[in-house]
Motif scaffolding. Structure first.
Motif, PDB file in Angstrom:
ATOM      1  N   MET A  48       1.012  -1.096   0.186  1.00 54.34           N
ATOM      2  CA  MET A  48       0.427  -0.108   0.180  1.00 54.34           C
ATOM      3  C   MET A  48       0.717   1.305  -0.085  1.00 54.34           C
ATOM      4  O   MET A  48       1.614   1.387   0.559  1.00 54.34           O
ATOM      5  N   ARG A  49       0.734   2.276  -0.868  1.00 52.06           N
ATOM      6  CA  ARG A  49       1.282   3.417  -0.851  1.00 52.06           C
ATOM      7  C   ARG A  49       0.526   4.341  -0.247  1.00 52.06           C
ATOM      8  O   ARG A  49      -0.563   4.927  -0.297  1.00 52.06           O
ATOM      9  N   ILE A  50       1.145   4.758   0.652  1.00 47.70           N
ATOM     10  CA  ILE A  50       0.404   5.685   1.770  1.00 47.70           C
ATOM     11  C   ILE A  50       0.862   7.507   2.119  1.00 47.70           C
ATOM     12  O   ILE A  50       1.823   7.326   1.861  1.00 47.70           O
ATOM     13  N   VAL A 106       2.382  24.162  15.587  1.00 54.33           N
ATOM     14  CA  VAL A 106       1.858  24.844  14.384  1.00 54.33           C
ATOM     15  C   VAL A 106       3.252  25.908  13.443  1.00 54.33           C
ATOM     16  O   VAL A 106       2.501  26.875  12.718  1.00 54.33           O
ATOM     17  N   ASP A 107       4.350  25.173  12.684  1.00 57.20           N
ATOM     18  CA  ASP A 107       5.353  25.686  11.998  1.00 57.20           C
ATOM     19  C   ASP A 107       4.857  25.091  10.459  1.00 57.20           C
ATOM     20  O   ASP A 107       4.724  26.234   9.827  1.00 57.20           O
ATOM     21  N   GLY A 108       4.363  24.242  10.201  1.00 64.35           N
ATOM     22  CA  GLY A 108       3.421  23.768   8.756  1.00 64.35           C
ATOM     23  C   GLY A 108       3.598  22.495   8.558  1.00 64.35           C
ATOM     24  O   GLY A 108       3.127  21.754   9.957  1.00 64.35           O
ATOM     25  N   VAL A 109       3.401  21.319   7.699  1.00 62.34           N
ATOM     26  CA  VAL A 109       2.499  20.406   7.800  1.00 62.34           C
ATOM     27  C   VAL A 109       3.525  19.503   7.315  1.00 62.34           C
ATOM     28  O   VAL A 109       4.384  19.723   6.005  1.00 62.34           O
ATOM     29  N   ASP A 110       3.568  18.300   7.673  1.00 60.32           N
ATOM     30  CA  ASP A 110       4.871  17.072   7.612  1.00 60.32           C
ATOM     31  C   ASP A 110       4.263  16.570   6.150  1.00 60.32           C
ATOM     32  O   ASP A 110       2.726  15.689   6.689  1.00 60.32           O
ATOM     33  N   VAL A 111       4.842  15.686   5.275  1.00 63.76           N
ATOM     34  CA  VAL A 111       3.973  14.549   4.729  1.00 63.76           C
ATOM     35  C   VAL A 111       5.061  14.065   3.956  1.00 63.76           C
ATOM     36  O   VAL A 111       6.500  14.609   3.705  1.00 63.76           O
ATOM     37  N   ALA A 112       4.618  12.592   4.417  1.00 61.76           N
ATOM     38  CA  ALA A 112       5.467  11.673   3.552  1.00 61.76           C
ATOM     39  C   ALA A 112       4.742  10.699   3.101  1.00 61.76           C
ATOM     40  O   ALA A 112       3.761  10.336   3.002  1.00 61.76           O
ATOM     41  N   VAL A 113       5.609   9.802   2.231  1.00 62.62           N
ATOM     42  CA  VAL A 113       5.375   8.904   1.296  1.00 62.62           C
ATOM     43  C   VAL A 113       5.862   8.006   1.329  1.00 62.62           C
ATOM     44  O   VAL A 113       6.652   7.853   1.309  1.00 62.62           O
ATOM     45  N   VAL A 114       5.127   6.698   1.897  1.00 60.83           N
ATOM     46  CA  VAL A 114       5.896   5.970   1.990  1.00 60.83           C
ATOM     47  C   VAL A 114       5.004   4.283   1.281  1.00 60.83           C
ATOM     48  O   VAL A 114       3.355   4.481   1.178  1.00 60.83           O
ATOM     49  N   ASP A 115       5.765   2.937   1.310  1.00 57.43           N
ATOM     50  CA  ASP A 115       5.162   1.974   0.469  1.00 57.43           C
ATOM     51  C   ASP A 115       5.273   1.262   1.633  1.00 57.43           C
ATOM     52  O   ASP A 115       5.901   1.182   2.611  1.00 57.43           O
ATOM     53  N   ILE A 116       4.400   0.178   2.063  1.00 59.39           N
ATOM     54  CA  ILE A 116       3.914  -0.557   3.177  1.00 59.39           C
ATOM     55  C   ILE A 116       3.832  -1.944   2.646  1.00 59.39           C
ATOM     56  O   ILE A 116       2.466  -1.659   2.092  1.00 59.39           O
ATOM     57  N   ASN A 157       8.248   1.280   3.415  1.00 60.74           N
ATOM     58  CA  ASN A 157       9.499   2.299   3.195  1.00 60.74           C
ATOM     59  C   ASN A 157       9.719   4.249   2.491  1.00 60.74           C
ATOM     60  O   ASN A 157       8.072   3.929   1.980  1.00 60.74           O
ATOM     61  N   LEU A 158      10.511   4.801   3.265  1.00 60.89           N
ATOM     62  CA  LEU A 158       9.375   6.117   3.125  1.00 60.89           C
ATOM     63  C   LEU A 158      10.624   6.266   1.757  1.00 60.89           C
ATOM     64  O   LEU A 158      11.253   6.263   1.051  1.00 60.89           O
ATOM     65  N   LEU A 159       9.508   7.057   0.587  1.00 54.95           N
ATOM     66  CA  LEU A 159      10.093   7.399  -0.868  1.00 54.95           C
ATOM     67  C   LEU A 159      10.388   9.038  -0.659  1.00 54.95           C
ATOM     68  O   LEU A 159      10.846   9.689  -1.961  1.00 54.95           O
ATOM     69  N   ASP A 188      -2.060   8.787  -8.501  1.00 57.21           N
ATOM     70  CA  ASP A 188      -2.963   8.374  -8.780  1.00 57.21           C
ATOM     71  C   ASP A 188      -2.177   6.994  -7.738  1.00 57.21           C
ATOM     72  O   ASP A 188      -2.862   5.882  -8.022  1.00 57.21           O
ATOM     73  N   SER A 189      -1.068   6.718  -8.059  1.00 58.77           N
ATOM     74  CA  SER A 189      -0.290   5.700  -7.129  1.00 58.77           C
ATOM     75  C   SER A 189      -0.403   5.885  -6.045  1.00 58.77           C
ATOM     76  O   SER A 189       0.037   4.479  -5.019  1.00 58.77           O
ATOM     77  N   ILE A 190      -0.774   6.756  -5.318  1.00 61.57           N
ATOM     78  CA  ILE A 190      -1.111   6.625  -3.730  1.00 61.57           C
ATOM     79  C   ILE A 190      -2.868   5.798  -3.568  1.00 61.57           C
ATOM     80  O   ILE A 190      -3.918   6.758  -4.302  1.00 61.57           O
ATOM     81  N   ASP A 191      -2.449   5.419  -2.332  1.00 60.92           N
ATOM     82  CA  ASP A 191      -4.117   4.350  -2.225  1.00 60.92           C
ATOM     83  C   ASP A 191      -4.878   5.138  -1.498  1.00 60.92           C
ATOM     84  O   ASP A 191      -5.470   4.527  -1.339  1.00 60.92           O
ATOM     85  N   LEU A 192      -3.797   5.494  -0.328  1.00 60.88           N
ATOM     86  CA  LEU A 192      -4.175   6.103   0.689  1.00 60.88           C
ATOM     87  C   LEU A 192      -3.937   7.377   1.569  1.00 60.88           C
ATOM     88  O   LEU A 192      -2.314   7.556   0.829  1.00 60.88           O
TER      89      LEU A 192
END
Lengths: 394, 394
Positions: free
Chosen positions: A16-18, A27-37, A43-45, A101-105
Motif C-alpha cells: 500500500m502506498r500511503i 503550528v510551523d507547517g505540515v509534514d508530508v511523507a509518502v511510504v510504501d508499506i 519504505n519512505l519514498l 494516482d499511485s497513492i492508495d490512501l
C-alpha cells in the motif's frame, strides 16, 4: 458499489502506498511523507515539510485559544487547511515524481486546536473532547485519494486520553523483534515507546520523559538574544563543561519522578523554566557554553533515569528520532549514560528522523483501512482496543 | 481485516437495517428512524423524536452564534451530542424491541451550528465551510454500529452549497416511477423535490418554495398570545375567510418570483414577517380566523404558483410530508389549486410524514456505504457527483 469495493481493494493490497500528514502543536507547517508499506515494513519514498505562511500560522494560533477562536474562523480554516494539506501532497508528489494516482490512501492527523483529555462534566458523566482541523473531505476530493483522518475522538470515546498515538506506529515499524527496543523521540519533549522483545500490542509502554530540546533551545535563544534558535549539532554544548550542582537541582523536578502514564509540554518546561535556569546559572557565574552543556546533560540524564526507573528493562537497542537525534553532544551523553544499549536512529531503518511522525500517520491509516485496532489502551487509558479514524471515500 | 470486511459485509447486504438521525435548525431534539432498506425501498420499523433538555437546547443555540460560541463548548457539546444521539438510538431500539445488533448502519446528519455556502475568500479562492456537531465516533463506539456522518463537507469541497441533501433520498424512495412526482415537504419552509417520470439522478429539480408553516405558526402565536403554537389540523383556518387583497399583497414577495436554485429561512419569513402581516390584517379589520385562513392560502398559492412557474410540468402525483401535511385546510386548498395532481402523503408509502427527514439520512448512509454518489449537483451546485459522508467503523 464503487466505494465499498474501493475500500476493499485498498485494504486487500499487499503493498500500500500511503501519504502520511502531521501538523504539530508548534503550528510551523505540515509534514508530508509518502511510504510504501509491505508486510508491515515501511519504505519512505519522499518527505518534506511545507511551512505555513506567517499570516496563516497566526490565524491558526488564534484558533488554539478559546478567548480568540471564533466559530466562523474555526470552520473557515478547517476547510482552508484541508486545501493546504491537499496541495502539500500534490506538490510533494510532483517534486518527487510520484504519480498522485499511485497513492492508495492518505492518513492525516490534522491540526489540533483543542484537546481536553481530562474531560468536563455533563450531568453525571465526564465528557472528553478534542478537535483537529484540516477537513479530510477536501483532502479526499482534491487528491482523489481515500483519506483517513480524525484518529483521536474514537480513543476518547473509549475512555482514553486520545494520546499518544505514535506508539502503535512504533510497534508496527520496530516491534516484534528479538531485541527489546526503545524508540526515543527527542522533539521539544522527549518521549519514549518501549517494545519488549517479541512484544505484543498489550506490552507497549510509552510516556513523556521530560524535556527534549525545549530547554536547550530556550537557553540557546536566551544566550544568543534570539539569534540562534537551537544548538546546531550540539556544538555549543561540546565546548562547555557540565555544572553538576545545577544539573542535580534540575533533576529534582517533580515531573521526572512521577510514574507513567504521564505527559508534559510547554507548561512545565517552556520559556519560564528556561528563564529560571538561566538566572540560576548566571548567579553561579557559569559561562554560556557551560549552561548549554548542563541543560543538554539534563535531557540525557532525564532519559537515562526514566529508563532505569520506569522501563521493565534497559532496552537492547535505542532507536532515536526527532530533531534532538542530530545533536551529537546529546547523543554522545546518552551513549555514556546507557553504555549497554545499541544506539541508532530511524535513519538506519530508512526513515529519516524528521519524517518519523508523518510516517506514523501513514501507518495508523493503514491499520484503519485494514480494520486493525490501532490505539494502545495501556498507553492512552482507553477501556479497550478500537479502530481509530474516519474513512472518507475518494 | 475486521473493518474493511465489516464495511464490505454491510455494503453487500440485500437488506440493510439502518438508523437515520436528524436534528434540525429548530434545535428541538433528535429524530430517529429505523428502516429496513431492500431493493431501494424503505420500510419504517420505528420512529421517535427525542427532545433536548431545555438547558442543552440553550447551550446548542449559543453555539450557533459566532458571538457566543466558545471553542471549548463547541468541542464539549460535539461529544455530548454524540452521547445524546447514541442514547436516542438505544432507547428507540429498546422501546420498539429491535435488537441493537440487528442494525447494520447509522446515518447521522448532526446538528448544524455553522453553514456558509457562499464562502469566504482565502487568497484567490473562495472557501465554503460548514460544521455539524454530534461526534460520530461516539455514536459508533456506544452503539457498536458502523456510522456514516458529516455529509455536507464533501459536496462543498466539490463546489456545492452542501444543501439540500434530501432530494437524493426522495429520488431513491419515490423516483424511477411511471408518474412524475413532487415530494412536497411542508415544514417551517415549504420545499419541493420534483421527479420526472422514469427520472434519473440528473433530472431531479429541488428548491425552497417559500413559507410552509412558518407564517401560519407565527400568526397563530400572535393571535393566541403564544398559547397556541400552531393551527392544529387547520381548524382555525377552516372557520375563516381568505382576504384576497391581503393574499395578493403577500404573493408579491420577491422571494417567490426568484428562479431556483434558491433557499430561504427565518430571515425572510420569520417572526418579523408575521408581525408585519398581522399589523396589515388588523388595519384591514380582519377577524383572527380570517387572518389564519389568509396566511394558509398564502402557503397553498405559493406552492401552486411555484409548480406552474418553475417545474417542467405539473406533477402527476404530489406526495406530502412534514407537519403541514396534517393541516387539513392547507391540504384542501392545495388540492383546489392543483386539481389534476393526485394528492397523497408519505404515510401512504409507509413512512410517516414526521419521520421522512430522519429516513432520508438512513438512505444517504446506505448510498455512502454502497459507494453510490449521493449528492445532486443540479440542486446543490456541485461540480460533479460525489459520495458524501465519513465512515466510522464500528
Amino acid at each position: 458499489m464503487i466505494v465499498s469495493s474501493g475500500i476493499r481493494k485498498i485494504a486487500s493490497k499487499d503493498k500500500m502506498r500511503i501519504a502520511g500528514l502531521m501538523s504539530g502543536t508548534s503550528v510551523d507547517g505540515v509534514d508530508v511523507a509518502v511510504v510504501d508499506i509491505t508486510k508491515q515494513k515501511a519504505n519512505l519514498l519522499a518527505f518534506d515539510v511545507f511551512p505555513y505562511p506567517n499570516a496563516l500560522r497566526s490565524e491558526i494560533l488564534r484558533l488554539c485559544r478559546p478567548e480568540t477562536a471564533l466559530l466562523d474562523n474555526i470552520c473557515h480554516y478547517n476547510f482552508v487547511l484541508g486545501e493546504v494539506f491537499a496541495k502539500a501532497i500534490i506538490k510533494l508528489c510532483n517534486k518527487s515524481r510520484i504519480p498522485l494516482d499511485s497513492i492508495d490512501l492518505v492518513g492525516s492527523h490534522g491540526q489540533t486546536i483543542y484537546h481536553n483529555p481530562r474531560g468536563k462534566r455533563y450531568g453525571k458523566t465526564t465528557i472528553r473532547s478534542t478537535l483537529q482541523i484540516g477537513e479530510p473531505s477536501v483532502i479526499a476530493h482534491r487528491t482523489g485519494i481515500t483519506t483517513v483522518a480524525d484518529f483521536r475522538p474514537r480513543d476518547m470515546a473509549a475512555g482514553g486520553e486520545g494520546a499518544p498515538l505514535v506508539p502503535y506506529a512504533d510497534y508496527i515499524l520496530f516491534g516484534r523483534n528479538r531485541s527489546s527496543r526503545a524508540i526515543q523521540n527527542i522533539g521539544g519533549i522527549a518521549n519514549v515507546t518501549f517494545l519488549p522483545r517479541f512484544c505484543k500490542q498489550d506490552d507497549i509502554v510509552a510516556f513523556d520523559i521530560g524535556p527534549g530540546n525545549m530547554v536547550i533551545d530556550g537557553i540557546t535563544r536566551l544566550i544568543s538574544g534570539n539569534i540562534r534558535r537551537f544548538d546546531s549539532g550540539g556544538k555549543m554544548a561540546a565546548q562547555g563543561t557540565v555544572n553538576k550542582r545545577l544539573l542535580n537541582e534540575m533533576l529534582r523536578h517533580p515531573f521526572l519522578k512521577r510514574r507513567p502514564p504521564k505527559s508534559t509540554g510547554r507548561e512545565e518546561f517552556g520559556i519560564s523554566f528556561a528563564n529560571k535556569i538561566y538566572k540560576q546559572a548566571e548567579e553561579k557565574g557559569l559561562a554560556d557554553t557551560d549552561i548549554v552543556a548542563t541543560v543538554t546533560a539534563f535531557t540525557a540524564k532525564s532519559i537515562a533515569r526514566a529508563y532505569s526507573k520506569f522501563l521493565p528493562t534497559i532496552p537492547d537497542e535505542i532507536i532515536l528520532c526527532g530533531g534532538g537525534s542530530r545533536n551529537n553532544t546529546l547523543v554522545e551523553m546518552l551513549r555514556c549514560e546507557l553504555p549497554d544499549a545499541k544506539m541508532c536512529s530511524t535513519d538506519d531503518f530508512g526513515i529519516s528522523v524528521d519524517a518519523k511522525e508523518a510516517v506514523s500517520f501513514a501507518i495508523l491509516a493503514w491499520a484503519t483501512i485494514k480494520g486493525l485496532t490501532n490505539n494502545v489502551p495501556g498507553v492512552t487509558g482507553a477501556d479497550w482496543p478500537v479502530v481509530m479514524g474516519k474513512i472518507i471515500p475518494a
